[in-house]
Design an enzyme around this catalytic site. Sequence first.
Site, PDB file in Angstrom:
ATOM      1  N   ASP A  35     -13.353   9.278 107.151  1.00 17.69           N
ATOM      2  CA  ASP A  35     -13.037  10.361 108.080  1.00 17.69           C
ATOM      3  C   ASP A  35     -14.057  10.319 109.199  1.00 17.69           C
ATOM      4  OD1 ASP A  35     -11.164  13.126 107.495  1.00 17.69           O
ATOM      5  OD2 ASP A  35     -12.609  13.225 109.141  1.00 17.69           O
ATOM      6  N   SER A 129       0.844  10.306 107.010  1.00 16.94           N
ATOM      7  CA  SER A 129       1.001  11.586 107.698  1.00 16.94           C
ATOM      8  C   SER A 129       2.484  11.874 107.912  1.00 16.94           C
ATOM      9  CB  SER A 129       0.355  11.534 109.090  1.00 16.94           C
ATOM     10  OG  SER A 129      -1.005  11.265 109.006  1.00 16.94           O
ATOM     11  N   GLU A 164       0.149  21.821  97.823  1.00 18.62           N
ATOM     12  CA  GLU A 164      -1.209  22.264  97.526  1.00 18.62           C
ATOM     13  C   GLU A 164      -1.198  23.188  96.314  1.00 18.62           C
ATOM     14  OE1 GLU A 164      -3.283  23.608 101.056  1.00 18.62           O
ATOM     15  OE2 GLU A 164      -2.378  21.963 102.182  1.00 18.62           O
ATOM     16  N   ALA A 221      13.268  16.339 106.426  1.00 16.81           N
ATOM     17  CA  ALA A 221      14.434  16.992 105.808  1.00 16.81           C
ATOM     18  C   ALA A 221      14.036  17.705 104.528  1.00 16.81           C
ATOM     19  CB  ALA A 221      15.513  15.946 105.523  1.00 16.81           C
ATOM     20  N   ASN A 223      11.150  19.033 103.638  1.00 10.58           N
ATOM     21  CA  ASN A 223      10.449  20.288 103.930  1.00 10.58           C
ATOM     22  C   ASN A 223      11.394  21.323 104.532  1.00 10.58           C
ATOM     23  OD1 ASN A 223       8.051  19.563 102.866  1.00 10.58           O
ATOM     24  ND2 ASN A 223       6.920  19.419 104.779  1.00 10.58           N
ATOM     25  N   ARG A 259      24.241  23.389  90.312  1.00 10.43           N
ATOM     26  CA  ARG A 259      24.270  22.737  91.633  1.00 10.43           C
ATOM     27  C   ARG A 259      23.214  23.336  92.553  1.00 10.43           C
ATOM     28  NH1 ARG A 259      30.327  24.061  92.980  1.00 10.43           N
ATOM     29  NH2 ARG A 259      29.519  25.998  92.112  1.00 10.43           N
ATOM     30  N   CYS A 275       2.514  23.063 106.844  1.00 11.92           N
ATOM     31  CA  CYS A 275       3.557  22.077 107.147  1.00 11.92           C
ATOM     32  C   CYS A 275       4.970  22.598 107.398  1.00 11.92           C
ATOM     33  CB  CYS A 275       3.583  21.023 106.056  1.00 11.92           C
ATOM     34  SG  CYS A 275       2.083  20.033 106.097  1.00 11.92           S
ATOM     35  N   GLN A 277       6.406  25.169 108.870  1.00 13.99           N
ATOM     36  CA  GLN A 277       6.730  25.547 110.251  1.00 13.99           C
ATOM     37  C   GLN A 277       6.601  24.348 111.190  1.00 13.99           C
ATOM     38  OE1 GLN A 277       5.649  29.377 111.970  1.00 13.99           O
ATOM     39  NE2 GLN A 277       4.390  28.269 113.427  1.00 13.99           N
ATOM     40  N   ARG A 345      -4.063  27.970 106.226  1.00 11.66           N
ATOM     41  CA  ARG A 345      -3.284  27.620 107.412  1.00 11.66           C
ATOM     42  C   ARG A 345      -1.900  28.290 107.377  1.00 11.66           C
ATOM     43  NH1 ARG A 345      -4.293  21.168 107.437  1.00 11.66           N
ATOM     44  NH2 ARG A 345      -3.964  21.529 105.211  1.00 11.66           N
TER      45      ARG A 345
HETATM   46  P1  NAD Z   1      -6.220  17.690 107.249  1.00 11.70           P
HETATM   47  O1  NAD Z   1      -6.421  18.330 108.560  1.00 11.70           O
HETATM   48  O2  NAD Z   1      -6.688  18.375 105.999  1.00 11.70           O
HETATM   49  O3  NAD Z   1      -6.937  16.244 107.247  1.00 11.70           O
HETATM   50  C1  NAD Z   1      -6.820  15.311 108.271  1.00 11.70           C
HETATM   51  C2  NAD Z   1      -8.153  14.602 108.435  1.00 11.70           C
HETATM   52  O4  NAD Z   1      -7.995  13.495 109.329  1.00 11.70           O
HETATM   53  C3  NAD Z   1      -9.264  15.464 109.048  1.00 11.70           C
HETATM   54  O5  NAD Z   1     -10.360  15.535 108.143  1.00 11.70           O
HETATM   55  C4  NAD Z   1      -9.643  14.727 110.350  1.00 11.70           C
HETATM   56  O6  NAD Z   1     -11.032  14.786 110.634  1.00 11.70           O
HETATM   57  C5  NAD Z   1      -9.214  13.327 110.029  1.00 11.70           C
HETATM   58  N1  NAD Z   1      -8.984  12.443 111.185  1.00 11.70           N
HETATM   59  C6  NAD Z   1      -8.282  12.704 112.322  1.00 11.70           C
HETATM   60  N2  NAD Z   1      -8.253  11.606 113.112  1.00 11.70           N
HETATM   61  C7  NAD Z   1      -8.955  10.630 112.461  1.00 11.70           C
HETATM   62  C8  NAD Z   1      -9.252   9.272 112.745  1.00 11.70           C
HETATM   63  N3  NAD Z   1      -8.798   8.670 113.847  1.00 11.70           N
HETATM   64  N4  NAD Z   1      -9.992   8.584 111.855  1.00 11.70           N
HETATM   65  C9  NAD Z   1     -10.433   9.170 110.715  1.00 11.70           C
HETATM   66  N5  NAD Z   1     -10.163  10.445 110.381  1.00 11.70           N
HETATM   67  C10 NAD Z   1      -9.422  11.169 111.233  1.00 11.70           C
HETATM   68  O7  NAD Z   1      -4.674  17.355 107.149  1.00 11.70           O
HETATM   69  P2  NAD Z   1      -3.777  17.231 105.812  1.00 11.70           P
HETATM   70  O8  NAD Z   1      -3.387  18.578 105.328  1.00 11.70           O
HETATM   71  O9  NAD Z   1      -4.435  16.262 104.883  1.00 11.70           O
HETATM   72  O10 NAD Z   1      -2.466  16.562 106.419  1.00 11.70           O
HETATM   73  C11 NAD Z   1      -2.446  15.219 106.851  1.00 11.70           C
HETATM   74  C12 NAD Z   1      -1.005  14.808 107.093  1.00 11.70           C
HETATM   75  O11 NAD Z   1      -0.276  14.873 105.855  1.00 11.70           O
HETATM   76  C13 NAD Z   1      -0.241  15.714 108.065  1.00 11.70           C
HETATM   77  O12 NAD Z   1       0.631  14.913 108.809  1.00 11.70           O
HETATM   78  C14 NAD Z   1       0.552  16.639 107.141  1.00 11.70           C
HETATM   79  O13 NAD Z   1       1.742  17.089 107.752  1.00 11.70           O
HETATM   80  C15 NAD Z   1       0.873  15.728 105.991  1.00 11.70           C
HETATM   81  N6  NAD Z   1       1.083  16.408 104.700  1.00 11.70           N
HETATM   82  C16 NAD Z   1       0.264  17.429 104.315  1.00 11.70           C
HETATM   83  C17 NAD Z   1       0.436  18.032 103.068  1.00 11.70           C
HETATM   84  C18 NAD Z   1      -0.451  19.162 102.610  1.00 11.70           C
HETATM   85  O14 NAD Z   1      -0.182  19.710 101.549  1.00 11.70           O
HETATM   86  N7  NAD Z   1      -1.488  19.528 103.325  1.00 11.70           N
HETATM   87  C19 NAD Z   1       1.421  17.537 102.198  1.00 11.70           C
HETATM   88  C20 NAD Z   1       2.235  16.477 102.616  1.00 11.70           C
HETATM   89  C21 NAD Z   1       2.042  15.912 103.871  1.00 11.70           C
HETATM   90  C1  UGA Z   2       5.102  22.031 100.839  1.00 12.34           C
HETATM   91  C2  UGA Z   2       6.128  21.234 100.000  1.00 12.34           C
HETATM   92  O1  UGA Z   2       6.409  21.962  98.795  1.00 12.34           O
HETATM   93  C3  UGA Z   2       5.572  19.848  99.658  1.00 12.34           C
HETATM   94  O2  UGA Z   2       6.573  19.096  98.964  1.00 12.34           O
HETATM   95  C4  UGA Z   2       5.186  19.133 100.948  1.00 12.34           C
HETATM   96  O3  UGA Z   2       4.626  17.871 100.649  1.00 12.34           O
HETATM   97  C5  UGA Z   2       4.174  19.976 101.705  1.00 12.34           C
HETATM   98  O4  UGA Z   2       4.756  21.279 101.988  1.00 12.34           O
HETATM   99  C6  UGA Z   2       3.798  19.397 103.036  1.00 12.34           C
HETATM  100  O5  UGA Z   2       4.514  18.593 103.577  1.00 12.34           O
HETATM  101  O6  UGA Z   2       2.760  19.843 103.485  1.00 12.34           O
HETATM  102  P1  UGA Z   2       2.911  23.434 100.307  1.00 12.34           P
HETATM  103  O7  UGA Z   2       3.125  23.974 101.673  1.00 12.34           O
HETATM  104  O8  UGA Z   2       1.579  22.916  99.944  1.00 12.34           O
HETATM  105  O9  UGA Z   2       3.953  22.250 100.023  1.00 12.34           O
HETATM  106  O10 UGA Z   2       3.268  24.569  99.228  1.00 12.34           O
HETATM  107  P2  UGA Z   2       4.655  25.210  98.723  1.00 12.34           P
HETATM  108  O11 UGA Z   2       4.566  25.378  97.266  1.00 12.34           O
HETATM  109  O12 UGA Z   2       5.827  24.483  99.231  1.00 12.34           O
HETATM  110  O13 UGA Z   2       4.612  26.665  99.382  1.00 12.34           O
HETATM  111  C7  UGA Z   2       4.772  26.852 100.769  1.00 12.34           C
HETATM  112  C8  UGA Z   2       4.922  28.329 101.064  1.00 12.34           C
HETATM  113  O14 UGA Z   2       6.178  28.826 100.586  1.00 12.34           O
HETATM  114  C9  UGA Z   2       3.857  29.214 100.398  1.00 12.34           C
HETATM  115  O15 UGA Z   2       3.461  30.217 101.283  1.00 12.34           O
HETATM  116  C10 UGA Z   2       4.590  29.790  99.196  1.00 12.34           C
HETATM  117  O16 UGA Z   2       4.049  31.009  98.768  1.00 12.34           O
HETATM  118  C11 UGA Z   2       5.974  29.972  99.774  1.00 12.34           C
HETATM  119  N1  UGA Z   2       7.041  29.996  98.741  1.00 12.34           N
HETATM  120  C12 UGA Z   2       7.247  28.929  97.939  1.00 12.34           C
HETATM  121  C13 UGA Z   2       7.855  31.121  98.652  1.00 12.34           C
HETATM  122  O17 UGA Z   2       7.691  32.108  99.396  1.00 12.34           O
HETATM  123  N2  UGA Z   2       8.856  31.138  97.704  1.00 12.34           N
HETATM  124  C14 UGA Z   2       9.083  30.066  96.884  1.00 12.34           C
HETATM  125  O18 UGA Z   2      10.017  30.136  96.045  1.00 12.34           O
HETATM  126  C15 UGA Z   2       8.254  28.943  97.010  1.00 12.34           C
END
Ligand code: NAD
Ligand code: UGA
Length: 464
Positions: A35, A129, A164, A221, A223, A259, A275, A277, A345
């Site tokens: 990072d 990402s 998460e 799709a 999400n 279903r 994510c 939104q 977030r």
């Molecule tokens: P995050 O903000 O927690 O982490 C991203 C990290 O990348 C930061 O620490 C930042 O400093 C680092 N970074 C940015 N540019 C860089 C570079 N050029 N070299 C090295 N490091 C760099 O983000 P996140 O929640 O881990 O999400 C990352 C991606 O995964 C996003 O596209 C998100 O949509 C996707 N995603 C997130 C989740 C989730 O639950 N948070 C789940 C599925 C997918």
């Molecule tokens: C979500 C998806 O579940 C993951 O599959 C995906 O990888 C991720 O987004 C991503 O792309 O970041 P996450 O946002 O970490 O994961 O958590 P969720 O369990 O999906 O909850 C999202 C929000 O929906 C929370 O605020 C939760 O409280 C709310 N929620 C969830 C409801 O209000 N009702 C439900 O039945 C489920």
Amino acid sequence: MVIEKICCLGAGYVGGPTCSVIALKCPDITVTVCDKSEDRIKQWNSDKLPIYEPGLDDVVKTCRGRNLFFSTDIAKGIQEADLIFISVNTPTKIVGNGKGRAADLKYVESAARMIADLATSNKIVVEKSTVPVKAAEIIMKILRANTKPGVDYQILSNPEFLAEGTAIVDLIEADRVLIGGEETPEGQKAIQELCWVYEHWIPAKNILTTNTWSSELSKLAANAFLAQRISSINSLTAVCEATGADVAEVAKAVGRDSRIGPKFLEASIGFGGSCFQKDILNLIYLSECLHLPEVAAYWQQVLSLNEFQKTRFTRKVIESLFNTVTDKNIAILGFSFKKNTGDTRESPAIHVSKTLLDEGAKLHIYDPKVEPEQIYYELTGTYVKTEHENIKKCVEIHDTAYSAVTGAHAIVLCTEWDEFKELNFNKIYEVMMKPAYLFDGRKILDHEALQRIGFHVQTIGKRL
Ligand code: NAD
Ligand code: UGA
């Protein structure tokens, strides 16, 4: 090529847990998570990891220093790796073309440019990402416009589906792993090489391979579908409250249809998280660019309903408190966007708190995992400590729920932490102002028992 070394750019909520699990399940592979943030890497190398995720500490303890490394030496990480995950943040653009809707790909682009500058041997570059459809083309263009002799790139899409709070289980027992790549022999070979990594623990039948664009679109799709279920059930909460139906009973009855299925039908004050939104906005922007306004409007409604739900709940709180909360003490229980994470977030608790503050309330906030600085950041929009001083006049952060509720006119429960179900509400009732109000935004408490104690209780999707 046999993958011996993996580098991940981005040590966040996805890069950290994903690579920790790869290191756990693939002892024959060395995994380095890089990072640009020194602070974040320092925390990954310490006893207090930068993110709270059940089970993560144990995985990191087992692998760190063995075949899992956290480093700011991005050049070394890139040069040594056979395969590089790009796992950087892809927030919604806040300025310029497409602001408020399009994904900002500046971090993805900078990661691709770093790889182009630094690579000295063949690399498989994996887009982890979440990105708009066709983002892999940007990475391809940057890498292939900068090729050097002896350096060839394959670009794959391998979106992450972890949630998460359950990330480690989601990674270890993934419903599916999705890998998209080019339909050339080289592209197919790269897909097989990444499949081999996951096959260390994921059954081959659960690894889906597609073309690059299907893979990118499937992530958006998935999400969008998940968020759509929440908005659908939340839309019915208002109908339930007006008619006497109970949304929990409705969800159970609807979800029994195989279903439809029972999951993700928990009514709430609205979904949060980094994510849903962002990714739906991304899909809306894509639809608009493709001149598909009806498709854009369809997905926009999922977001509009979510805003409506947050506003509706907060309005209910204010109206119940005689339409004024000025100088009233309101205890906010839970600030993270869901239980078992410290991530705030887009947490609905932010909307609720800001609206109550605008109306002059004094907030007493308790969350088991969110740091006070993070709460002040969300309420002020800055990490600058002096800016926090003002807000501290009307926001107090507490170490326990009991301390937050003492002297409160009302409790607003925003996050479904299990510990809130175990609270002694008889004791809480005694220390609150009377009449004592309780708004359960997550439907997790025993409302009849609370009413028997003397609370005025309101919840989502059920008239009490
Ligand atoms: P995050 O903000 O927690 O982490 C991203 C990290 O990348 C930061 O620490 C930042 O400093 C680092 N970074 C940015 N540019 C860089 C570079 N050029 N070299 C090295 N490091 C760099 O983000 P996140 O929640 O881990 O999400 C990352 C991606 O995964 C996003 O596209 C998100 O949509 C996707 N995603 C997130 C989740 C989730 O639950 N948070 C789940 C599925 C997918
Ligand atoms: C979500 C998806 O579940 C993951 O599959 C995906 O990888 C991720 O987004 C991503 O792309 O970041 P996450 O946002 O970490 O994961 O958590 P969720 O369990 O999906 O909850 C999202 C929000 O929906 C929370 O605020 C939760 O409280 C709310 N929620 C969830 C409801 O209000 N009702 C439900 O039945 C489920």
